[in-house]
Scaffold this motif. Structure first.
Motif, PDB file in Angstrom:
ATOM      1  N   ASP A   1       0.854  -1.185   0.000  1.00 50.43           N
ATOM      2  CA  ASP A   1       0.000   0.000   0.000  1.00 50.43           C
ATOM      3  C   ASP A   1       0.889   1.233   0.000  1.00 50.43           C
ATOM      4  N   VAL A   2       0.738   2.079  -1.010  1.00 51.89           N
ATOM      5  CA  VAL A   2       1.480   3.337  -1.051  1.00 51.89           C
ATOM      6  C   VAL A   2       0.726   4.344  -0.186  1.00 51.89           C
ATOM      7  N   ILE A   3       1.364   4.803   0.864  1.00 52.67           N
ATOM      8  CA  ILE A   3       0.767   5.744   1.808  1.00 52.67           C
ATOM      9  C   ILE A   3       0.986   7.183   1.349  1.00 52.67           C
ATOM     10  N   ASN A   4       2.182   7.435   0.789  1.00 50.28           N
ATOM     11  CA  ASN A   4       2.531   8.785   0.380  1.00 50.28           C
ATOM     12  C   ASN A   4       3.582   8.708  -0.726  1.00 50.28           C
ATOM     13  N   ALA A   5       3.559   9.680  -1.611  1.00 45.31           N
ATOM     14  CA  ALA A   5       4.562   9.770  -2.671  1.00 45.31           C
ATOM     15  C   ALA A   5       4.886  11.237  -2.905  1.00 45.31           C
ATOM     16  N   VAL A   6       6.182  11.522  -3.047  1.00 43.89           N
ATOM     17  CA  VAL A   6       6.635  12.881  -3.297  1.00 43.89           C
ATOM     18  C   VAL A   6       7.661  12.830  -4.432  1.00 43.89           C
ATOM     19  N   ALA A   7       7.498  13.711  -5.406  1.00 41.05           N
ATOM     20  CA  ALA A   7       8.427  13.751  -6.539  1.00 41.05           C
ATOM     21  C   ALA A   7       9.098  15.114  -6.610  1.00 41.05           C
ATOM     22  N   SER A   8      10.362  15.089  -6.997  1.00 46.82           N
ATOM     23  CA  SER A   8      11.125  16.312  -7.209  1.00 46.82           C
ATOM     24  C   SER A   8      12.135  16.036  -8.316  1.00 46.82           C
ATOM     25  N   GLY A   9      11.931  16.673  -9.452  1.00 49.21           N
ATOM     26  CA  GLY A   9      12.844  16.449 -10.571  1.00 49.21           C
ATOM     27  C   GLY A   9      12.818  15.000 -11.026  1.00 49.21           C
ATOM     28  N   THR A  10      13.968  14.346 -10.959  1.00 47.89           N
ATOM     29  CA  THR A  10      14.091  12.956 -11.404  1.00 47.89           C
ATOM     30  C   THR A  10      14.028  11.960 -10.251  1.00 47.89           C
ATOM     31  N   GLN A  11      13.583  12.444  -9.065  1.00 52.10           N
ATOM     32  CA  GLN A  11      13.549  11.576  -7.892  1.00 52.10           C
ATOM     33  C   GLN A  11      12.137  11.460  -7.331  1.00 52.10           C
ATOM     34  N   VAL A  12      11.838  10.265  -6.802  1.00 52.43           N
ATOM     35  CA  VAL A  12      10.549   9.999  -6.170  1.00 52.43           C
ATOM     36  C   VAL A  12      10.812   9.330  -4.825  1.00 52.43           C
ATOM     37  N   ALA A  13      10.099   9.771  -3.795  1.00 56.25           N
ATOM     38  CA  ALA A  13      10.155   9.143  -2.479  1.00 56.25           C
ATOM     39  C   ALA A  13       8.786   8.537  -2.195  1.00 56.25           C
ATOM     40  N   LEU A  14       8.791   7.271  -1.745  1.00 54.67           N
ATOM     41  CA  LEU A  14       7.548   6.572  -1.447  1.00 54.67           C
ATOM     42  C   LEU A  14       7.528   6.109  -0.002  1.00 54.67           C
ATOM     43  N   GLU A  15       6.380   6.256   0.645  1.00 51.52           N
ATOM     44  CA  GLU A  15       6.127   5.661   1.950  1.00 51.52           C
ATOM     45  C   GLU A  15       5.152   4.517   1.701  1.00 51.52           C
ATOM     46  N   VAL A  16       5.551   3.303   2.076  1.00 52.52           N
ATOM     47  CA  VAL A  16       4.798   2.108   1.713  1.00 52.52           C
ATOM     48  C   VAL A  16       4.621   1.215   2.938  1.00 52.52           C
ATOM     49  N   THR A  17       3.471   0.566   3.037  1.00 51.91           N
ATOM     50  CA  THR A  17       3.320  -0.521   4.003  1.00 51.91           C
ATOM     51  C   THR A  17       3.222  -1.818   3.216  1.00 51.91           C
ATOM     52  N   TRP A  18       3.859  -2.859   3.735  1.00 52.42           N
ATOM     53  CA  TRP A  18       3.890  -4.169   3.099  1.00 52.42           C
ATOM     54  C   TRP A  18       3.361  -5.198   4.073  1.00 52.42           C
ATOM     55  N   SER A  19       2.616  -6.165   3.566  1.00 58.26           N
ATOM     56  CA  SER A  19       2.216  -7.311   4.371  1.00 58.26           C
ATOM     57  C   SER A  19       2.328  -8.561   3.519  1.00 58.26           C
ATOM     58  N   GLY A  20       2.727  -9.642   4.153  1.00 56.33           N
ATOM     59  CA  GLY A  20       2.864 -10.916   3.464  1.00 56.33           C
ATOM     60  C   GLY A  20       2.473 -12.046   4.389  1.00 56.33           C
ATOM     61  N   ALA A  21       1.685 -12.984   3.874  1.00 53.30           N
ATOM     62  CA  ALA A  21       1.251 -14.145   4.652  1.00 53.30           C
ATOM     63  C   ALA A  21       2.174 -15.317   4.349  1.00 53.30           C
ATOM     64  N   LEU A  22       2.660 -15.962   5.390  1.00 52.04           N
ATOM     65  CA  LEU A  22       3.544 -17.101   5.204  1.00 52.04           C
ATOM     66  C   LEU A  22       2.795 -18.285   4.601  1.00 52.04           C
ATOM     67  N   ALA A  23       3.404 -18.935   3.632  1.00 51.14           N
ATOM     68  CA  ALA A  23       2.825 -20.128   3.007  1.00 51.14           C
ATOM     69  C   ALA A  23       3.194 -21.379   3.795  1.00 51.14           C
ATOM     70  N   VAL A  24       4.311 -21.322   4.479  1.00 53.30           N
ATOM     71  CA  VAL A  24       4.824 -22.464   5.237  1.00 53.30           C
ATOM     72  C   VAL A  24       5.297 -21.964   6.600  1.00 53.30           C
ATOM     73  N   PRO A  25       5.376 -22.851   7.589  1.00 53.32           N
ATOM     74  CA  PRO A  25       5.925 -22.430   8.880  1.00 53.32           C
ATOM     75  C   PRO A  25       7.404 -22.066   8.740  1.00 53.32           C
ATOM     76  N   VAL A  26       7.829 -21.050   9.479  1.00 56.21           N
ATOM     77  CA  VAL A  26       9.230 -20.631   9.499  1.00 56.21           C
ATOM     78  C   VAL A  26       9.616 -20.439  10.963  1.00 56.21           C
TER      79      VAL A  26
END
Length: 77
Positions: free
Chosen positions: A11-36
């Protein structure tokens, strides 16, 4: 990594661009397929990510990520 995760979502929470650069604030979630270790299959992992991208000619030429994973908690019965 694909064999470890049943699925993942960004999920992209925030994005800021300046010239040739972009900064992203992201949340990630992943469900395990196997026990670890002490973590059960199906358990969801979460991270908060800052990603910095540099572009040239419409293509990403550099990427830096700073990840902050939420504390892992073993599954309870």
């Amino acid at each position: 990594g694909r064999s470890l995760l049943a699925g993942q979502h960004f999920d992209v929470i925030n994005a800021v661009a300046s010239g040739t650069q972009v900064a992203l604030e992201v949340t990630w979630s992943g469900a395990l397929a196997v026990p670890v270790g002490d973590l059960a299959a199906g358990q969801v992992l979460r991270a908060h990510i800052a990603t910095f991208l540099e572009f040239r000619d419409g293509k990403i030429t550099a990427q830096r990520n700073y990840d902050c994973y939420e504390r892992l908690r073993p599954a309870t019965d």
